[in-house]
Design a protein around this motif. Sequence first.
Motif, PDB file in Angstrom:
ATOM      1  N   ALA A 210      27.874  31.972  -2.979  1.00  0.00           N
ATOM      2  CA  ALA A 210      29.052  31.214  -2.610  1.00  0.00           C
ATOM      3  C   ALA A 210      30.028  31.917  -1.399  1.00  0.00           C
ATOM      4  CB  ALA A 210      29.817  30.598  -3.871  1.00  0.00           C
ATOM      5  N   TRP A 211      29.453  33.079  -0.975  1.00  0.00           N
ATOM      6  CA  TRP A 211      30.369  33.903  -0.081  1.00  0.00           C
ATOM      7  C   TRP A 211      30.528  32.708   1.133  1.00  0.00           C
ATOM      8  CZ3 TRP A 211      28.320  38.267   3.465  1.00  0.00           C
ATOM      9  CH2 TRP A 211      29.254  38.704   4.068  1.00  0.00           C
TER      10      TRP A 211
ATOM     11  N   TRP B 124      32.384  33.354   7.259  1.00  0.00           N
ATOM     12  CA  TRP B 124      31.168  32.532   7.613  1.00  0.00           C
ATOM     13  C   TRP B 124      31.820  31.386   8.349  1.00  0.00           C
ATOM     14  CZ3 TRP B 124      26.022  33.300   7.032  1.00  0.00           C
ATOM     15  CH2 TRP B 124      25.326  34.181   6.422  1.00  0.00           C
TER      16      TRP B 124
ATOM     17  N   HIS C 109      33.611  44.623  -7.295  1.00  0.00           N
ATOM     18  CA  HIS C 109      32.898  44.319  -5.939  1.00  0.00           C
ATOM     19  C   HIS C 109      32.587  45.480  -5.129  1.00  0.00           C
ATOM     20  CE1 HIS C 109      33.290  40.850  -3.038  1.00  0.00           C
ATOM     21  NE2 HIS C 109      32.210  41.414  -2.859  1.00  0.00           N
TER      22      HIS C 109
ATOM     23  N   GLU D 194      25.479  47.912  -0.256  1.00  0.00           N
ATOM     24  CA  GLU D 194      24.378  47.632   0.521  1.00  0.00           C
ATOM     25  C   GLU D 194      23.528  48.888   0.817  1.00  0.00           C
ATOM     26  OE1 GLU D 194      27.321  46.261   1.388  1.00  0.00           O
ATOM     27  OE2 GLU D 194      26.972  44.242   0.799  1.00  0.00           O
TER      28      GLU D 194
ATOM     29  N   GLN E   8      24.573  43.636  -9.425  1.00  0.00           N
ATOM     30  CA  GLN E   8      24.065  42.680  -8.367  1.00  0.00           C
ATOM     31  C   GLN E   8      23.405  43.504  -7.325  1.00  0.00           C
ATOM     32  OE1 GLN E   8      26.197  39.791  -5.121  1.00  0.00           O
ATOM     33  NE2 GLN E   8      26.553  39.256  -7.120  1.00  0.00           N
TER      34      GLN E   8
ATOM     35  N   THR F  97      14.651  34.493   7.559  1.00  0.00           N
ATOM     36  CA  THR F  97      14.578  33.040   7.726  1.00  0.00           C
ATOM     37  C   THR F  97      13.626  32.766   8.683  1.00  0.00           C
ATOM     38  OG1 THR F  97      16.488  32.218   8.767  1.00  0.00           O
ATOM     39  CG2 THR F  97      16.526  32.366   6.450  1.00  0.00           C
TER      40      THR F  97
ATOM     41  N   ARG G  60      28.575  37.351  11.389  1.00  0.00           N
ATOM     42  CA  ARG G  60      26.918  37.774  11.943  1.00  0.00           C
ATOM     43  C   ARG G  60      27.121  38.233  13.399  1.00  0.00           C
ATOM     44  NH1 ARG G  60      24.456  32.262  10.044  1.00  0.00           N
ATOM     45  NH2 ARG G  60      26.412  31.524  10.867  1.00  0.00           N
TER      46      ARG G  60
ATOM     47  N   ILE H  23      20.265  34.924  -5.454  1.00  0.00           N
ATOM     48  CA  ILE H  23      21.395  34.010  -5.086  1.00  0.00           C
ATOM     49  C   ILE H  23      21.702  33.821  -3.541  1.00  0.00           C
ATOM     50  CG2 ILE H  23      22.790  34.594  -7.127  1.00  0.00           C
ATOM     51  CD1 ILE H  23      24.150  36.530  -5.810  1.00  0.00           C
TER      52      ILE H  23
ATOM     53  N   GLY I 206      22.773  32.545   0.139  1.00  0.00           N
ATOM     54  CA  GLY I 206      23.807  31.893   0.574  1.00  0.00           C
ATOM     55  C   GLY I 206      23.479  30.362   0.832  1.00  0.00           C
TER      56      GLY I 206
ATOM     57  N   LYS J  36      24.999  23.967   2.484  1.00  0.00           N
ATOM     58  CA  LYS J  36      24.691  22.566   2.854  1.00  0.00           C
ATOM     59  C   LYS J  36      23.690  22.051   1.622  1.00  0.00           C
ATOM     60  CE  LYS J  36      24.688  23.452   7.812  1.00  0.00           C
ATOM     61  NZ  LYS J  36      23.852  24.729   8.038  1.00  0.00           N
TER      62      LYS J  36
ATOM     63  N   ARG K 225      20.035  22.896   2.157  1.00  0.00           N
ATOM     64  CA  ARG K 225      19.463  24.338   1.840  1.00  0.00           C
ATOM     65  C   ARG K 225      19.349  24.334   0.323  1.00  0.00           C
ATOM     66  NH1 ARG K 225      18.172  25.432   6.493  1.00  0.00           N
ATOM     67  NH2 ARG K 225      19.668  26.571   7.939  1.00  0.00           N
TER      68      ARG K 225
HETATM   69  N1  NAP Z   1      29.126  43.119  -1.799  1.00  0.00           N
HETATM   70  C1  NAP Z   1      28.547  41.926  -2.506  1.00  0.00           C
HETATM   71  O1  NAP Z   1      28.660  41.739  -3.630  1.00  0.00           O
HETATM   72  C2  NAP Z   1      27.915  40.759  -1.463  1.00  0.00           C
HETATM   73  C3  NAP Z   1      27.809  40.959  -0.325  1.00  0.00           C
HETATM   74  C4  NAP Z   1      26.790  39.969   0.507  1.00  0.00           C
HETATM   75  C5  NAP Z   1      26.474  38.837  -0.535  1.00  0.00           C
HETATM   76  N2  NAP Z   1      26.692  38.615  -1.847  1.00  0.00           N
HETATM   77  C6  NAP Z   1      26.544  37.583  -2.523  1.00  0.00           C
HETATM   78  O2  NAP Z   1      25.119  37.190  -2.040  1.00  0.00           O
HETATM   79  C7  NAP Z   1      24.930  35.807  -1.464  1.00  0.00           C
HETATM   80  C8  NAP Z   1      23.871  35.835  -0.681  1.00  0.00           C
HETATM   81  O3  NAP Z   1      23.932  36.536   0.293  1.00  0.00           O
HETATM   82  P1  NAP Z   1      24.440  36.074   1.992  1.00  0.00           P
HETATM   83  O4  NAP Z   1      24.862  34.670   1.726  1.00  0.00           O
HETATM   84  O5  NAP Z   1      25.457  37.029   2.658  1.00  0.00           O
HETATM   85  O6  NAP Z   1      23.132  36.247   2.777  1.00  0.00           O
HETATM   86  P2  NAP Z   1      21.678  35.381   2.446  1.00  0.00           P
HETATM   87  O7  NAP Z   1      21.442  34.822   1.452  1.00  0.00           O
HETATM   88  O8  NAP Z   1      20.651  36.612   2.759  1.00  0.00           O
HETATM   89  O9  NAP Z   1      21.805  34.414   3.905  1.00  0.00           O
HETATM   90  C9  NAP Z   1      22.294  33.266   4.056  1.00  0.00           C
HETATM   91  C10 NAP Z   1      21.800  32.662   5.280  1.00  0.00           C
HETATM   92  O10 NAP Z   1      20.497  32.009   5.005  1.00  0.00           O
HETATM   93  C11 NAP Z   1      20.463  30.558   5.314  1.00  0.00           C
HETATM   94  N3  NAP Z   1      19.707  30.005   4.729  1.00  0.00           N
HETATM   95  C12 NAP Z   1      19.822  29.735   3.054  1.00  0.00           C
HETATM   96  N4  NAP Z   1      18.830  28.983   2.712  1.00  0.00           N
HETATM   97  C13 NAP Z   1      18.032  28.802   3.804  1.00  0.00           C
HETATM   98  C14 NAP Z   1      16.890  28.010   3.819  1.00  0.00           C
HETATM   99  N5  NAP Z   1      16.337  27.750   2.803  1.00  0.00           N
HETATM  100  N6  NAP Z   1      16.139  28.084   5.091  1.00  0.00           N
HETATM  101  C15 NAP Z   1      16.734  28.517   6.277  1.00  0.00           C
HETATM  102  N7  NAP Z   1      17.927  29.422   6.056  1.00  0.00           N
HETATM  103  C16 NAP Z   1      18.590  29.414   4.792  1.00  0.00           C
HETATM  104  C17 NAP Z   1      21.941  30.286   5.273  1.00  0.00           C
HETATM  105  O11 NAP Z   1      22.107  29.161   6.250  1.00  0.00           O
HETATM  106  P3  NAP Z   1      23.465  28.348   6.721  1.00  0.00           P
HETATM  107  O12 NAP Z   1      23.951  29.150   7.967  1.00  0.00           O
HETATM  108  O13 NAP Z   1      22.763  27.008   7.168  1.00  0.00           O
HETATM  109  O14 NAP Z   1      24.213  28.336   5.565  1.00  0.00           O
HETATM  110  C18 NAP Z   1      22.539  31.386   5.830  1.00  0.00           C
HETATM  111  O15 NAP Z   1      22.881  31.640   7.347  1.00  0.00           O
HETATM  112  C19 NAP Z   1      26.353  35.596  -1.134  1.00  0.00           C
HETATM  113  O16 NAP Z   1      26.701  34.106  -0.867  1.00  0.00           O
HETATM  114  C20 NAP Z   1      27.130  36.372  -2.040  1.00  0.00           C
HETATM  115  O17 NAP Z   1      27.328  35.390  -3.137  1.00  0.00           O
HETATM  116  C21 NAP Z   1      27.389  39.843  -2.238  1.00  0.00           C
END
Ligand code: NAP
Length: 326
Positions: A20-21, A28, A130, A164, A183, A220, A235, A283, A285, A288, A291
């Motif tokens: 849910a970022w 974003w 975090h 990361e 995580q 993707t 991004r 998890i 992101g 919509k 997705r």
């Molecule tokens: N430090 C931390 O703790 C940290 C850091 C980063 C992330 N997180 C957590 O991890 C989650 C996931 O990471 P993220 O959101 O950064 O990156 P991600 O999941 O690697 O990528 C998100 C991107 O993938 C796209 N996407 C999602 N489902 C898809 C599908 N079925 N087909 C094509 N594209 C798809 C999204 O599209 P749209 O552009 O259309 O939405 C978005 O552009 C975050 O939301 C957050 O909860 C934590």
Amino acid sequence: MNKRPLGRTGLRVSEIGFGAWGIGGAQWIGATEDESLRALNRAVDLGLNLVDTALAYGDGESERIVGRLLKERRADEVLVATKVPPMNLAWPASPEVPVSEVFPADHVVRSCEMSLRNLAAERIDLLQLHVWHDRYLEQDGWRDALLGLKKSGKVRFVGVSVSEHDADSAVRAASAGVFDAMQILYNIFDQRPADRLLPLCLEHGLGVLVRVPFDEGGLTGAITPESTFPEGDFRAEYFAGDRRRQVWQRAEALKTLLDGEATTLPELALRFCLSHEAVATVIPGMRKTSRALENCAIGDGRRLSEGLLAALKMHAWPRNFYEAED
Ligand SMILES: NC(=O)c1ccc[n+]([C@@H]2O[C@H](COP(=O)([O-])OP(=O)(O)OC[C@H]3O[C@@H](n4cnc5c(N)ncnc54)[C@H](OP(=O)(O)O)[C@@H]3O)[C@@H](O)[C@H]2O)c1
């Protein structure tokens, strides 16, 4: 939706969780609250039961939207994982900065209270720090605060979000006996957590949430040399300069592996994460409904074959795009 145990917590979590970022909106660009809420509700309709948010996502905006979801759903339908931001607002953790500047006890408690208010909830299922570095283990503050929050019932379980591309910075935390969950960034490009951290989590019964399964979109296939991003979208930096071309070439190479086990790159990326036995949930992101539909369909319990996993090893590409381009 298939469910797996979250380590030794006794909770069972859906294989696909909701990242849910993006719905927080600050880094974003493009999400709307109503569409985000629709996507969340659709995912829960499909059996998703874990949402990962953070106080830092849109300065509480992501948590507030998740709070609306909680209000609309039954209490037993959604588990919420959120995060305490570092007080110095510095990502990732620096081993040189003492924990007194990052997670002093009063900051941890205050942040948790703010999250509870944003979520309009009485307790948080999983509260994660975090940022993390194993050096914090020898320093005071955060531990008493987390244990106190658990004792008070405001928090059920505690975890860390590992830096990361630096899984080794959390290997001692995995066996410290303090945390219930971790995580971890783990995807086809960065498979290094499988060397030490994931086996340790399995051995010590920590629940693993895998984040960034799509390399922020690179895995993707949607990122091409011509991709552009809205102004202010993180991004634009992550995929700056020649990085878009590099990512696109890597994604094109992965397409040769698509077959009956995974027919699209997003499916391959999610199934890769879920094929490690230490992983409880992945998890992605999502912002919509479309997705949510695509991703939730992958949580059917099926794992990739050893042959395909061996082939995917050849596509590992460790690098750190969170650092600015040279
Ligand atoms: N430090 C931390 O703790 C940290 C850091 C980063 C992330 N997180 C957590 O991890 C989650 C996931 O990471 P993220 O959101 O950064 O990156 P991600 O999941 O690697 O990528 C998100 C991107 O993938 C796209 N996407 C999602 N489902 C898809 C599908 N079925 N087909 C094509 N594209 C798809 C999204 O599209 P749209 O552009 O259309 O939405 C978005 O552009 C975050 O939301 C957050 O909860 C934590």
